[in-house]
Motif scaffolding. Structure first.
Motif, PDB file in Angstrom:
ATOM      1  N   GLY A 143      40.781  35.707  38.938  1.00  0.00           N
ATOM      2  CA  GLY A 143      40.829  35.070  37.630  1.00  0.00           C
ATOM      3  C   GLY A 143      41.560  35.839  36.548  1.00  0.00           C
ATOM      4  O   GLY A 143      41.552  35.441  35.388  1.00  0.00           O
ATOM      5  N   ALA A 144      42.202  36.941  36.900  1.00  0.00           N
ATOM      6  CA  ALA A 144      42.918  37.738  35.903  1.00  0.00           C
ATOM      7  C   ALA A 144      44.236  37.073  35.510  1.00  0.00           C
ATOM      8  O   ALA A 144      44.804  36.282  36.263  1.00  0.00           O
ATOM      9  CB  ALA A 144      43.190  39.140  36.448  1.00  0.00           C
ATOM     10  N   ARG A 145      44.693  37.426  34.323  1.00  0.00           N
ATOM     11  CA  ARG A 145      45.996  36.990  33.828  1.00  0.00           C
ATOM     12  C   ARG A 145      46.771  38.257  33.507  1.00  0.00           C
ATOM     13  O   ARG A 145      46.274  39.125  32.802  1.00  0.00           O
ATOM     14  CB  ARG A 145      45.816  36.096  32.614  1.00  0.00           C
ATOM     15  N   LEU A 146      47.995  38.359  34.046  1.00  0.00           N
ATOM     16  CA  LEU A 146      48.732  39.620  33.977  1.00  0.00           C
ATOM     17  C   LEU A 146      50.158  39.433  33.486  1.00  0.00           C
ATOM     18  O   LEU A 146      50.789  38.408  33.759  1.00  0.00           O
ATOM     19  CB  LEU A 146      48.793  40.263  35.369  1.00  0.00           C
ATOM     20  N   THR A 147      50.642  40.462  32.831  1.00  0.00           N
ATOM     21  CA  THR A 147      52.043  40.564  32.454  1.00  0.00           C
ATOM     22  C   THR A 147      52.615  41.753  33.205  1.00  0.00           C
ATOM     23  O   THR A 147      52.002  42.825  33.220  1.00  0.00           O
ATOM     24  CB  THR A 147      52.194  40.786  30.941  1.00  0.00           C
TER      25      THR A 147
ATOM     26  N   LEU B 107      51.956  37.927  24.658  1.00  0.00           N
ATOM     27  CA  LEU B 107      51.558  38.168  26.045  1.00  0.00           C
ATOM     28  C   LEU B 107      50.194  38.836  26.150  1.00  0.00           C
ATOM     29  O   LEU B 107      49.607  38.883  27.232  1.00  0.00           O
ATOM     30  CB  LEU B 107      52.610  39.010  26.761  1.00  0.00           C
ATOM     31  N   SER B 108      49.667  39.333  25.044  1.00  0.00           N
ATOM     32  CA  SER B 108      48.363  40.008  25.081  1.00  0.00           C
ATOM     33  C   SER B 108      47.259  39.070  25.567  1.00  0.00           C
ATOM     34  O   SER B 108      46.225  39.527  26.033  1.00  0.00           O
ATOM     35  CB  SER B 108      48.007  40.563  23.711  1.00  0.00           C
ATOM     36  N   SER B 109      47.486  37.762  25.484  1.00  0.00           N
ATOM     37  CA  SER B 109      46.485  36.814  25.982  1.00  0.00           C
ATOM     38  C   SER B 109      46.282  36.968  27.483  1.00  0.00           C
ATOM     39  O   SER B 109      45.292  36.497  28.024  1.00  0.00           O
ATOM     40  CB  SER B 109      46.894  35.373  25.655  1.00  0.00           C
ATOM     41  N   HIS B 110      47.198  37.627  28.154  1.00  0.00           N
ATOM     42  CA  HIS B 110      47.056  37.866  29.584  1.00  0.00           C
ATOM     43  C   HIS B 110      46.089  39.003  29.887  1.00  0.00           C
ATOM     44  O   HIS B 110      45.604  39.118  30.998  1.00  0.00           O
ATOM     45  CB  HIS B 110      48.423  38.143  30.235  1.00  0.00           C
TER      46      HIS B 110
END
Length: 144
Positions: free
Chosen positions: A28-32, A82-85
């Motif tokens: 469930g992670a979101r990554l940049t 992108l910090s929302s990731h």
């Protein structure tokens, strides 16, 4: 404060990052992913081409606003949006400017001596700024 982790000893940084991204997204992670343009291009192709049923949906920041709905965004420049990731994976040789808007930074370090030397410099920069660093030795985990 941003958590900082160094993953040392990746025999192939880009292959390791592909596996890391798949595991993290499954949780469930979101990554940049911050990388030089050639690495962004390689990852863009490889994340789609693993197999017909094992591709990883991702967006590429090509100078326009990246699609933040994608769980992974590949970029050569950190943007505040992108910090929302939440997680920034750094493949560059520099400490990322603006990294502190992310909850976590993962520095991936290969076995290449130049890569290890620049990682040591980044480690020192994080410590000088007051960050505690988590160390993950990939060789001890059998990631060869």
């Amino acid at each position: 404060m941003t958590d900082v982790a160094f993953h040392f000893g990746a025999p192939n940084k880009l292959e390791y990052v592909g596996r890391l991204l798949r595991k993290a997204v499954a949780r469930g992670a979101r990554l940049t992913v911050l990388a030089v343009p050639a690495q962004v291009q390689y990852l863009d192709v490889s994340l789609w081409a693993t197999s017909p049923t094992d591709f990883l949906v991702h967006g590429v920041d090509n100078g326009t606003s990246p699609d933040l709905r994608c769980p992974v965004v590949l970029t050569s420049k950190v943007h505040p949006a992108l910090s929302s990731h939440g997680v920034l994976v750094n493949l560059t040789h520099e400490m990322p400017e603006g990294f502190d808007v992310f909850d976590r930074v993962i520095e991936v370090v290969s076995v290449d001596e130049e890569d290890r030397a620049t990682a040591r410099l980044r480690w020192k920069q994080y410590v000088q700024q007051g960050y505690a660093i988590q160390r993950h030795d990939l060789k001890l985990k059998g990631t060869e």
